[in-house]
Design a protein around this motif. Structure first.
Motif, PDB file in Angstrom:
ATOM      1  N   LEU A   6       0.757  -1.171   0.052  1.00 34.85           N
ATOM      2  CA  LEU A   6       0.144   0.115  -0.018  1.00 34.85           C
ATOM      3  C   LEU A   6       0.705   1.310  -0.145  1.00 34.85           C
ATOM      4  CD1 LEU A   6      -2.868   1.135   0.109  1.00 34.85           C
ATOM      5  CD2 LEU A   6      -2.500   1.156   2.506  1.00 34.85           C
ATOM      6  N   LEU A   7       1.744   1.272   0.858  1.00 33.89           N
ATOM      7  CA  LEU A   7       2.820   2.707   0.932  1.00 33.89           C
ATOM      8  C   LEU A   7       3.617   2.632   0.029  1.00 33.89           C
ATOM      9  CD1 LEU A   7       3.217   2.438   4.735  1.00 33.89           C
ATOM     10  CD2 LEU A   7       1.695   3.952   3.361  1.00 33.89           C
ATOM     11  N   GLY A   8       4.278   1.619  -0.414  1.00 32.54           N
ATOM     12  CA  GLY A   8       5.192   1.562  -1.582  1.00 32.54           C
ATOM     13  C   GLY A   8       4.950   1.969  -2.718  1.00 32.54           C
ATOM     14  N   PHE A   9       3.917   1.226  -3.235  1.00 35.09           N
ATOM     15  CA  PHE A   9       3.393   1.476  -4.490  1.00 35.09           C
ATOM     16  C   PHE A   9       2.572   3.018  -4.746  1.00 35.09           C
ATOM     17  CE2 PHE A   9       3.722  -3.214  -5.142  1.00 35.09           C
ATOM     18  CZ  PHE A   9       4.732  -3.190  -6.179  1.00 35.09           C
ATOM     19  N   SER A  10       2.006   3.118  -3.684  1.00 34.74           N
ATOM     20  CA  SER A  10       1.507   4.581  -3.622  1.00 34.74           C
ATOM     21  C   SER A  10       2.503   5.556  -3.753  1.00 34.74           C
ATOM     22  CB  SER A  10       0.714   4.697  -2.313  1.00 34.74           C
ATOM     23  OG  SER A  10      -0.416   3.768  -2.155  1.00 34.74           O
ATOM     24  N   CYS A  11       3.577   5.495  -3.207  1.00 38.59           N
ATOM     25  CA  CYS A  11       4.676   6.547  -3.249  1.00 38.59           C
ATOM     26  C   CYS A  11       5.215   6.617  -4.782  1.00 38.59           C
ATOM     27  CB  CYS A  11       5.898   6.115  -2.209  1.00 38.59           C
ATOM     28  SG  CYS A  11       5.127   6.531  -0.546  1.00 38.59           S
ATOM     29  N   LEU A  12       5.118   5.475  -5.238  1.00 38.38           N
ATOM     30  CA  LEU A  12       5.636   5.421  -6.766  1.00 38.38           C
ATOM     31  C   LEU A  12       4.717   6.054  -7.543  1.00 38.38           C
ATOM     32  CD1 LEU A  12       7.444   2.134  -6.701  1.00 38.38           C
ATOM     33  CD2 LEU A  12       8.538   4.319  -6.644  1.00 38.38           C
ATOM     34  N   GLY A  13       3.381   5.527  -7.623  1.00 36.19           N
ATOM     35  CA  GLY A  13       2.327   5.923  -8.403  1.00 36.19           C
ATOM     36  C   GLY A  13       1.844   7.406  -8.384  1.00 36.19           C
ATOM     37  N   ILE A  14       1.497   7.631  -7.179  1.00 35.56           N
ATOM     38  CA  ILE A  14       0.951   9.267  -7.041  1.00 35.56           C
ATOM     39  C   ILE A  14       1.842  10.172  -7.597  1.00 35.56           C
ATOM     40  CG2 ILE A  14       0.199  10.736  -5.158  1.00 35.56           C
ATOM     41  CD1 ILE A  14      -0.842   8.562  -3.538  1.00 35.56           C
ATOM     42  N   PRO A  15       2.991  10.443  -7.538  1.00 32.92           N
ATOM     43  CA  PRO A  15       3.789  11.384  -8.155  1.00 32.92           C
ATOM     44  C   PRO A  15       3.816  11.252  -9.607  1.00 32.92           C
ATOM     45  CG  PRO A  15       5.192  10.637  -6.330  1.00 32.92           C
ATOM     46  CD  PRO A  15       3.924   9.476  -6.530  1.00 32.92           C
ATOM     47  N   MET A  16       3.852   9.974 -10.084  1.00 30.80           N
ATOM     48  CA  MET A  16       3.950   9.776 -11.479  1.00 30.80           C
ATOM     49  C   MET A  16       2.712   9.911 -12.173  1.00 30.80           C
ATOM     50  SD  MET A  16       5.224   6.055 -13.183  1.00 30.80           S
ATOM     51  CE  MET A  16       5.211   5.693 -14.818  1.00 30.80           C
ATOM     52  N   ALA A  17       1.539   9.813 -11.342  1.00 34.38           N
ATOM     53  CA  ALA A  17       0.180  10.029 -12.082  1.00 34.38           C
ATOM     54  C   ALA A  17       0.206  11.590 -12.099  1.00 34.38           C
ATOM     55  CB  ALA A  17      -0.982   9.549 -11.022  1.00 34.38           C
ATOM     56  N   ILE A  18       0.551  12.224 -11.000  1.00 29.61           N
ATOM     57  CA  ILE A  18       0.336  13.787 -11.160  1.00 29.61           C
ATOM     58  C   ILE A  18       1.281  14.277 -12.272  1.00 29.61           C
ATOM     59  CG2 ILE A  18       0.932  15.936  -9.832  1.00 29.61           C
ATOM     60  CD1 ILE A  18       0.278  14.413  -7.491  1.00 29.61           C
ATOM     61  N   ARG A  19       2.496  13.891 -12.551  1.00 29.12           N
ATOM     62  CA  ARG A  19       3.258  14.328 -13.740  1.00 29.12           C
ATOM     63  C   ARG A  19       2.487  13.903 -14.976  1.00 29.12           C
ATOM     64  NH1 ARG A  19       7.115  12.046 -10.706  1.00 29.12           N
ATOM     65  NH2 ARG A  19       7.675  10.455 -12.261  1.00 29.12           N
ATOM     66  N   ALA A  20       2.006  12.585 -15.236  1.00 29.82           N
ATOM     67  CA  ALA A  20       1.424  12.352 -16.485  1.00 29.82           C
ATOM     68  C   ALA A  20       0.271  13.044 -16.756  1.00 29.82           C
ATOM     69  CB  ALA A  20       1.105  10.804 -16.324  1.00 29.82           C
TER      70      ALA A  20
END
Length: 129
Positions: A6-20
């Motif tokens: 939950l924490l690890g993949f969220s930390c990777l996915g949220i910033p990438m989603a915002i940039r995309a």
């Protein structure tokens, strides 16, 4: 293990989603595509394993460990490949796809606890302990 996903993949996915989403032309449409893609991948990650062991008796802990490892490995690998491609090309589609994989893996623990009891009955899966 579930908290780490939950924490690890969220930390990777949220910033990438915002940039995309910020790089996309239609930001609202991009955010909707991201939400639908990550929800669909997340649901598939929980439903497919139950469908594979339909009407069988399986080890409860073994099933959870194998499914969690597979989901984390596959979603993580796809997310990292698409993240690298997004960094090289800057195409929002690559970033949205990678973020969808990361966010689906992050949501896996929530989806598991929400859907697993229902799927256990629906697919008639028996547990051995």
């Amino acid at each position: 293990m579930f908290l780490g996903m939950l924490l690890g993949f969220s930390c990777l996915g949220i910033p990438m989603a915002i940039r995309a989403v910020c790089r996309a032309r239609g930001r609202t449409a991009a955010a909707l595509v991201l939400a639908v893609a990550s929800a669909g991948l997340g649901a598939l990650a929980v439903v497919l394993p139950f469908a594979l062991v339909m009407s069988s008796r399986v080890s409860a802990w073994g099933f959870v460990l194998v499914v969690t490892a597979c989901v984390g490995g596959i979603a993580g690998l796809a997310g990292f490949v698409l993240r690298r491609r997004f960094g090289e090309t800057g195409r929002p589609a690559d970033g949205l796809s990678g973020a969808a994989f990361f966010l689906a893996a992050a949501a896996f623990p929530v989806n598991w606890f929400w859907l697993a009891p229902r799927l256990e009955a629906w697919f008639r899966v028996g547990w051995t302990y």
